[in-house]
Scaffold this active site. Sequence first.
Site, mmCIF file in Angstrom:
data_model
loop_
_atom_site.group_PDB
_atom_site.id
_atom_site.type_symbol
_atom_site.label_atom_id
_atom_site.label_comp_id
_atom_site.label_asym_id
_atom_site.label_seq_id
_atom_site.Cartn_x
_atom_site.Cartn_y
_atom_site.Cartn_z
ATOM 1 C CB CYS B 2 24.686 -63.225 -11.137
ATOM 2 S SG CYS B 2 24.865 -62.179 -11.610
ATOM 3 C CG LEU B 51 27.123 -62.793 -16.779
ATOM 4 C CD1 LEU B 51 28.681 -63.225 -17.831
ATOM 5 C CD2 LEU B 51 26.290 -63.659 -17.605
ATOM 6 C CG ASP B 100 20.214 -54.403 -11.732
ATOM 7 O OD1 ASP B 100 21.358 -54.542 -11.651
ATOM 8 O OD2 ASP B 100 19.310 -55.497 -12.261
#
Lengths: 85, 642
Positions: B2, B51, B100
Amino acid sequence: MADALHDQIRAFILENYLFTADTSALKLDDSLLGRGIVDSTGMLEIIFFIEEQLGVKVKDEEMIPDNLDSVNRIAAFVESRRKAA
Amino acid sequence: MCGIAGVYLSARDAQPERARLERMIKAIAHRGPDGAGFHLEPGVGLGHARLSIIDLGGGAQPIHNEDETVWISYNGEVFNYIELRKFLEERGHRFYTHTDTEVIVHLYEELGDRFVEELNGQFAFALWDRRKRRLLLVRDRTGILPLYYSQVDGDVWFASEVKALLASGRVRAAMDPDGFDQLMTFWAPLAPRTVFAGVSQVPPGEMVILDEQGMHRRRYWEWQFPDQGALRRAPAAQLQSELHDILADATEIRLRADVPVGAYLSGGLDSSSLVALLKERVPTTLQTFSIGFDDAGLDESAHQRSVVSHLDTVHNHVQCSLADIAGNFVRTITHTESPILRTAPSPMQMLSGLVRGSNVKVVLTGEGADEVLGGYDIFKEAKVRHFWAQQPGSRWRPALLKRLYPYLDFTSDQSAAYLKEFFGVGLSQPDQPGFSHLPRWTTTAQCKLFWSDEFRARVTGDAPERLRAALPADFGRWHPFNRAEYVEAKTLLPSYLLSSQGDRMLMANSVEGRFPFLDHRLIEFATRLHPRYKMRVLREKWLLKETMRSRLPAGILQRHKQPYRAPDAAAFLGAHTPQYVKELTSEATIRSYGYFDPGKVSRLIAKLARSKVPAARDNMAFIGILSAQIWHATFVAGQVVE
C-alpha cells in the site's frame, strides 16, 4: 618539452578521458593511473590509439606503466619504437 | 502492499487539512489502487492507499484499537500475524478485522515500543498514540519498504514516496548535493539522507518518534556480526538442515495471502531455490515470471527454461529490447525518484507489468540471498585482495582475481600491472573500514568528473568518510568477509536494490514483492556463521548450494553467478535517440539545470556514439547524467517529459 606528438597524445587523453579541450587539465608528467584517469579497460583504448593513430605496434611485454603511464612516457615510448623501426 | 501519507502538526490543537492529505494519497495511488482512507484529528492526519492482499473486504485503513486511542496507517505485511493474533486474543484483545494491520495496533498496546521486535515481515507505517500524543514512523529491518519524512515549519510530513510529500504543497524539491555525491559513490545515498534536500528516509531497522519533546530516532534491529573469534562452526549436515528449515518456513509464511502468489525466476541459484521450495507447497498452479534480453551476453533465458522444465511451473516471459528501455526510462525515474547509474530497474518495471497483466498481485523473489549467504563477486574480490595484502609483492596472489573475472588477462605484464593498480587500491591498509568496496567506489566516483564546477563547490563532505563514521563500534573486530557483507547491506541493498530496483519497480504496477531470504531469522542465522560456510575458497553461497543440491538441476548449481545487467547507453544513442534524450542532454538544458559541465557531457556522448564497446564507466556516467536530468525535469522543474 611539448611537440606535435605530445600534443596529439595529450589531446586524445583530454578528449576521451577528461572530456575537455583545456590543456591545463593534464600535465605531461601526470600519472594516468595515479590520477584515476584511465583504468585497465581504458588502457586498451590507449593501446588502440597508439597502434592505429600513431602507427606503432605495442607488444605484450611493452604494455607496462613505465611505457604508458603519462603523456611523456607514451611519447618517449613511441619515439623510441619509431627510431628502432 | 500500500501507500501511506500524513502529517504531525506542531500545534497540538491544529486541524490537518483533508484536501492536502487527499492530494498526497492521490500522488501514490499506484501503490494502492483498491481504495483510500483517512483519519484526521487535532494534531495529526493519516492517509492510506490500499492494495488488498489479506482480508479483501474488511481491511480498510487507517485501523484503530478497541477505544480508538491508537491508530495506524500501514504499508506492508507481517507474515507471523496469525501467531501474534492468537497471542493477543489470549491476552484479551478484541479484533474487528482479519488483517495483519490490526495485530500491530494491539501488539503496541501490549508491549509498548518493543512491539516492533516481534514483527516478522516488511513494513513501513505511522502509528499514532492519542493518549501519549506521540507518532511513531517505523520501517522494517532491511529496508524493503520505503518511508520518507520532511520537517517544514515544525510540522512533519511523511509518506511512502517523495512525490506525496511534494503533493502536500509544503515540501519543495531540490537536489541535495551530498546525497548526489553519495549516489555517485555508493549508487545511492546513505539513510537517512536522500537526493532531495530536506527530505529524509527512516533508516531500515529504525523508528522515528515524534512527541512533545521533539523528534528522535531509535534503532531496534541491526545487521549484527559476532567478533571473529566467536563465529559459529558446526557440522555441515546440521547447518544444511537448519538453513533448509528456516528458509522453508520463511517461504511458507510468505504464501499467506488471499490472492494468488507467483515468483520471479532469473535462472540463478536464489530464485531457482525459492521456486523449488514453492513448488513443494503450490504444486500445480505456481506461476513464474522472467525477463530476457536480445543481447546474448545479458540474457539468461536458457537457464530459466531449464528450471521451468525441471520444476514444471506455469511460466511467463517478457523480452526486453533497447527500444523498451529507452521508451520506459522516464517512467522508471518517475518511480525511482532518484538518479540511477544503470538502466537495470527499467526491465524490472516491465517484469512487474507482466505479473500484473497475469492477474497476480504478489511475487516472491530471491533478492537478499547474495548479501545474507555470501554470493557477490565483491566478497570474493575482497577476499583475494586481503590474501594479496598479506604479500603485496606476490605475483600469483592477485592472479586469483582471474577466477572472478575470467575475461581479465593476468598473463601478460601489461594486464597484471594495470589490474594490480585497479584492484590494489588501499592494499596497504586492508583493515581500513571500507577496504572491500574501495575499487567499486573509486570507479563509480569517476562519474563526478562530469559535474559542473558550481555543483562541485556545493558538496560539503567526503562520502566514504561519512560511511566510516557511521559504522558500528565493533566493526573492526569482525571478520573481513562480514565487514564487506555489512557495507553491502547498508549501501547497495536498501537504497538501490530494494528501492530503485525493488519496491519502486514493483509498485509501479501495483505488485507486492516478498523476500524470503531477508527473513530476519535467516539473517540472524547467517550473520553468526563462519564465512567458510558462505564462501568455500572462492565458491559462493556454498551452504545454500549444498542445501538445495537434491532439488535443483546440476547446471544451475554449477553456474558462475551472473550479475543481473541490462543494456545501458546503447539503448539511448545512435539513429533512434529519443527526442527527450536530445533535449535533456542538450547544452542549454545541461547548463540550465546546473549539475553537469555541458562541454564534458557532449564529449561523452560523442565518445559513446563512436565506441564499439563502451567502457563501463562511460556507460555509468551517461546513465547517471540522463537520469539526473529526467529527475530534475520531473520533480524540480515539474515538467512532463515525453
